[in-house]
Design an enzyme around this catalytic site. Sequence first.
Site, PDB file in Angstrom:
ATOM      1  CE1 TYR A 141      -3.229  -2.931   0.784  1.00 18.87           C
ATOM      2  CE2 TYR A 141      -4.569  -0.998   1.246  1.00 18.87           C
ATOM      3  CZ  TYR A 141      -4.471  -2.352   0.983  1.00 18.87           C
ATOM      4  OH  TYR A 141      -5.603  -3.108   0.911  1.00 18.87           O
ATOM      5  CE  LYS A 191       2.974 -18.106  -2.282  1.00 22.47           C
ATOM      6  NZ  LYS A 191       2.171 -19.347  -2.316  1.00 22.47           N
ATOM      7  CG  ASP A 223      -0.698 -20.586  -0.699  1.00 18.48           C
ATOM      8  OD1 ASP A 223      -0.122 -20.485   0.401  1.00 18.48           O
ATOM      9  OD2 ASP A 223      -0.166 -21.145  -1.683  1.00 18.48           O
ATOM     10  CG  ASP A 247      -7.710  -5.388   1.877  1.00 20.68           C
ATOM     11  OD1 ASP A 247      -8.664  -4.962   2.556  1.00 20.68           O
ATOM     12  OD2 ASP A 247      -7.690  -5.356   0.635  1.00 20.68           O
ATOM     13  CG  ASP A 251     -13.240  -8.024   2.459  1.00 14.29           C
ATOM     14  OD1 ASP A 251     -13.038  -7.255   3.428  1.00 14.29           O
ATOM     15  OD2 ASP A 251     -13.746  -7.654   1.382  1.00 14.29           O
TER      16      ASP A 251
HETATM   17  C1  IPM Z   1     -10.194  -2.037   4.322  1.00 13.09           C
HETATM   18  C2  IPM Z   1     -10.507  -1.451   2.971  1.00 13.09           C
HETATM   19  C3  IPM Z   1      -9.418  -0.448   2.632  1.00 13.09           C
HETATM   20  C4  IPM Z   1      -8.106  -1.198   2.556  1.00 13.09           C
HETATM   21  C5  IPM Z   1      -9.664   0.357   1.347  1.00 13.09           C
HETATM   22  C6  IPM Z   1     -11.003   1.093   1.382  1.00 13.09           C
HETATM   23  C7  IPM Z   1      -8.543   1.304   1.057  1.00 13.09           C
HETATM   24  O1  IPM Z   1     -10.620  -2.447   2.023  1.00 13.09           O
HETATM   25  O2  IPM Z   1     -10.105  -1.271   5.294  1.00 13.09           O
HETATM   26  O3  IPM Z   1     -10.065  -3.259   4.419  1.00 13.09           O
HETATM   27  O4  IPM Z   1      -7.786  -1.812   1.531  1.00 13.09           O
HETATM   28  O5  IPM Z   1      -7.369  -1.179   3.552  1.00 13.09           O
HETATM   29 MG    MG Z   2     -10.573  -4.415   2.806  1.00 14.70          MG
END
Ligand code: IPM
Ligand code: MG
Length: 352
Positions: A141, A191, A223, A247, A251
């Site tokens: 990032y 990784k 993975d 990240d 999710d």
């Molecule tokens: C998160 C989001 C952010 C990230 C985006 C909105 C920049 O996906 O907080 O997980 O990738 O960190």
């Molecule tokens: Mg995210």
Amino acid sequence: MTFKITLLPGDGIGPEVVAEAVRVLDFIASKYNHTFNFTERLMGGCSIDKYNSSLTDETLADCQSADAVLLGAVGGPKWDDPAAKDRPERGLLALRKGLGVFANLRPVKVHPALMEWSPLKPEKLQGVDILVVRELTGGLYFGWPKGRDIKDGRERAVDTLEYYDYEIKRVMELAFKLAKGRRKKVTSVDKANVLESSRLWRQIATEVGAENKDVELEHMLVDTTSMRLITDPAWMDVVVTENMFGDILTDEASILAGSMGMLPSASLGESTVGLFEPIHGSAPDIAGKGIANPIGTILSTAMLLRHSLKLEAEAVVIEKAVEQTITAGARTTDIGGKLTTRQMADEIIKRI
Ligand code: IPM
Ligand code: MG
């Protein structure tokens, strides 16, 4: 006690869920005799519209001088032009960097009454209690060089995965510290079979592990981890990983809880000013309808009370109230009910 809290409601459903979280905080303030002074600021797409900048210097300074920052969500189709100079997400990254919040805590717990909402079989979800610690201010990032150019007559794009030893060490130490208050197990995700940065990550994880022998350390490839999260999630305790892996994995992990709308997060650094936000996004499809689930944001206020204001008892009261509310059958649409954002918050406040 008196505290200053900066609010960044942001875009989409952000303002709707933050408004309910503020009502919860106001209720806590009156019940426990605290004063929370709120300052509301624009950040994200709304700030681009008004100031031509996703995060202004004034807003960042205001956040830096607060005791804690509560954020809703940023982004939306309106600001998605890939050629745009500024994007809502840039503001969020600049805020993380500007506050120095290098560790993002994303707890994933599954309420028994919501197991049917998860795509996983209930028997796999028994006992799931994971804390993902995602490194937040390094890696792909932020690494340099980054950008586009023409090389050998070809269009090229570059991102850099870069980590310094100290960046890995501080987040690793925090993961071990947190594990000590839990089931004493750290899974360090990398990784290392491919990436140089992951080999440094693993080396430092091993060193920090050697200084914390009461905690079990295990290394796992990213993975493999993505697979184990689905096949055997109950077995994980603290999972620590670099920015981008974290990240993606968070999710995935959020799906275990039935809805992304349920989950909070805390971003912490050396100073006590933390950044607290639900893990869901701005959900433009339901924005303005008043039906978003406020629980992720309300649980984020509990993390805010715990980590930045050091009000543990008040934090626990909110978490208990949320649990009882779910047990009692209160549901917003994302978890199969009809309650509005406001009604769900009312149900929670009633139980505080
Ligand atoms: C998160 C989001 C952010 C990230 C985006 C909105 C920049 O996906 O907080 O997980 O990738 O960190
Ligand atoms: Mg995210």
